[in-house]
Write an enzyme that holds these catalytic residues in place. Sequence first.
Site, short mmCIF file in Angstrom:
data_model
loop_
_atom_site.label_atom_id
_atom_site.label_comp_id
_atom_site.label_asym_id
_atom_site.label_seq_id
_atom_site.Cartn_x
_atom_site.Cartn_y
_atom_site.Cartn_z
N HIS A 1 0.72 -1.41 -0.09
CA HIS A 1 -0.17 -0.03 0.05
C HIS A 1 0.89 1.46 -0.04
O HIS A 1 0.55 2.33 -0.82
CB HIS A 1 -0.87 -0.08 1.31
CG HIS A 1 -1.84 -1.13 1.32
ND1 HIS A 1 -2.52 -1.39 2.24
CD2 HIS A 1 -2.08 -2.18 0.42
CE1 HIS A 1 -3.39 -2.55 1.92
NE2 HIS A 1 -2.97 -2.84 0.87
N HIS B 1 -9.34 -2.52 -4.92
CA HIS B 1 -8.18 -2.96 -3.92
C HIS B 1 -7.07 -3.83 -4.56
O HIS B 1 -5.98 -3.75 -4.40
CB HIS B 1 -8.56 -3.53 -2.71
CG HIS B 1 -7.34 -3.69 -1.59
ND1 HIS B 1 -6.67 -2.46 -0.88
CD2 HIS B 1 -6.64 -4.64 -1.30
CE1 HIS B 1 -5.76 -2.95 -0.21
NE2 HIS B 1 -5.75 -4.31 -0.53
N ASP C 1 -3.24 -3.16 -4.72
CA ASP C 1 -1.86 -4.03 -4.52
C ASP C 1 -1.09 -4.21 -5.77
O ASP C 1 0.30 -4.14 -5.69
CB ASP C 1 -2.81 -5.35 -4.33
CG ASP C 1 -3.10 -5.62 -2.96
OD1 ASP C 1 -2.66 -4.49 -2.04
OD2 ASP C 1 -3.66 -6.42 -2.47
N HIS D 1 -0.55 -10.98 -5.00
CA HIS D 1 0.85 -10.62 -4.56
C HIS D 1 2.04 -11.52 -5.55
O HIS D 1 2.86 -11.03 -6.16
CB HIS D 1 1.40 -10.39 -3.39
CG HIS D 1 0.60 -9.68 -2.57
ND1 HIS D 1 0.26 -8.03 -2.98
CD2 HIS D 1 -0.35 -9.65 -1.47
CE1 HIS D 1 -0.55 -7.48 -2.17
NE2 HIS D 1 -0.92 -8.46 -1.28
#
Length: 316
Positions: free
Chosen positions: A85, A243, A247, A270
């Site tokens: 973030h 969101h 990321d 991720h």
Amino acid sequence: MGIELLEYQTTLKSSLSLSGIGVHSGKAVSIHFSPADADTGVVFQRVDAEASGRMIRALASEVGETDLCTGLGDVKGDHVATVEHLMAALLGMGIDNVSIEIDGAEVPIMDGSAASFVEAFRQAGIRTLDEKRRYIRVVKPVRIDAGSSWAEFRPYDGTRFEVEIDFDTPTIGRQSFAADMTAEVFAKEVARARTFGFIKDVERLWAAGFALGSSLENSVVIGEDHRVINMEGLRYPDEFVRHKMLDAVGDLALAGARFIGCFHSYRGGHRLNAAALRHLLTDHSAFEIVETTRRERGRGAEMIAVNAPVYAPWVL
């Protein structure tokens, strides 16, 4: 939309500090940001008693963990977790160089989004430096597949993110969001999107030592009845996919330079983001290093290829 041409590197105008808790560790942590010289990049340094104090550069080559968050450094030694973030806010707001001191092993989660970082950087101000900014320009498509998930880079006249998610719950389902990423778009359309999770997973995560600092103040939580249990509801109708884009912006900020191209992912996270970035950077025929040069008076600017030094951060 064309490229948001930013010719010179930037840093903060003044120092600032923030405090909070780590979403996974549940521990209090403070983080201090200082202006840095051109070509410094983003550099972390642990200043707590448990760390050696070595510098950890925010680069793909330093990624050490990608389960539930993105971490930099040696997990058994100096490392900093949950950087995504913060890194998204730095890239989104156009900040190239900053020195970061942190007194713990995890960046504070704040409200679960990048909004607190964006506001803090705005208050500190952004200063333009004298050195040219270099970009990684994608010149041919590259793709990576992982089961039913995939991610690709392709050439594009700008910096674009296209993210799709598909969850087996009616609360989320299949969502997509795409945007040419500028500071204005990031702050308005992406930065406020919070991390999310399912109440049914909480006990499993706690048992594994994760999500110890998670709460309704920093996470969107989906209950057993498939409803969002946060009293205030969602900040965007499609906050979940936004969101995931947040990321992705943060994970790709670890390239060491901004990219010119389009990143498209389906059911990513991720680990996939990190793998896609490494796949791009290890294929030297897939990208070139460029910088902005001014044309004749009244004719704007263009990007030209430059010779990258052998120590360039994108060389893996």
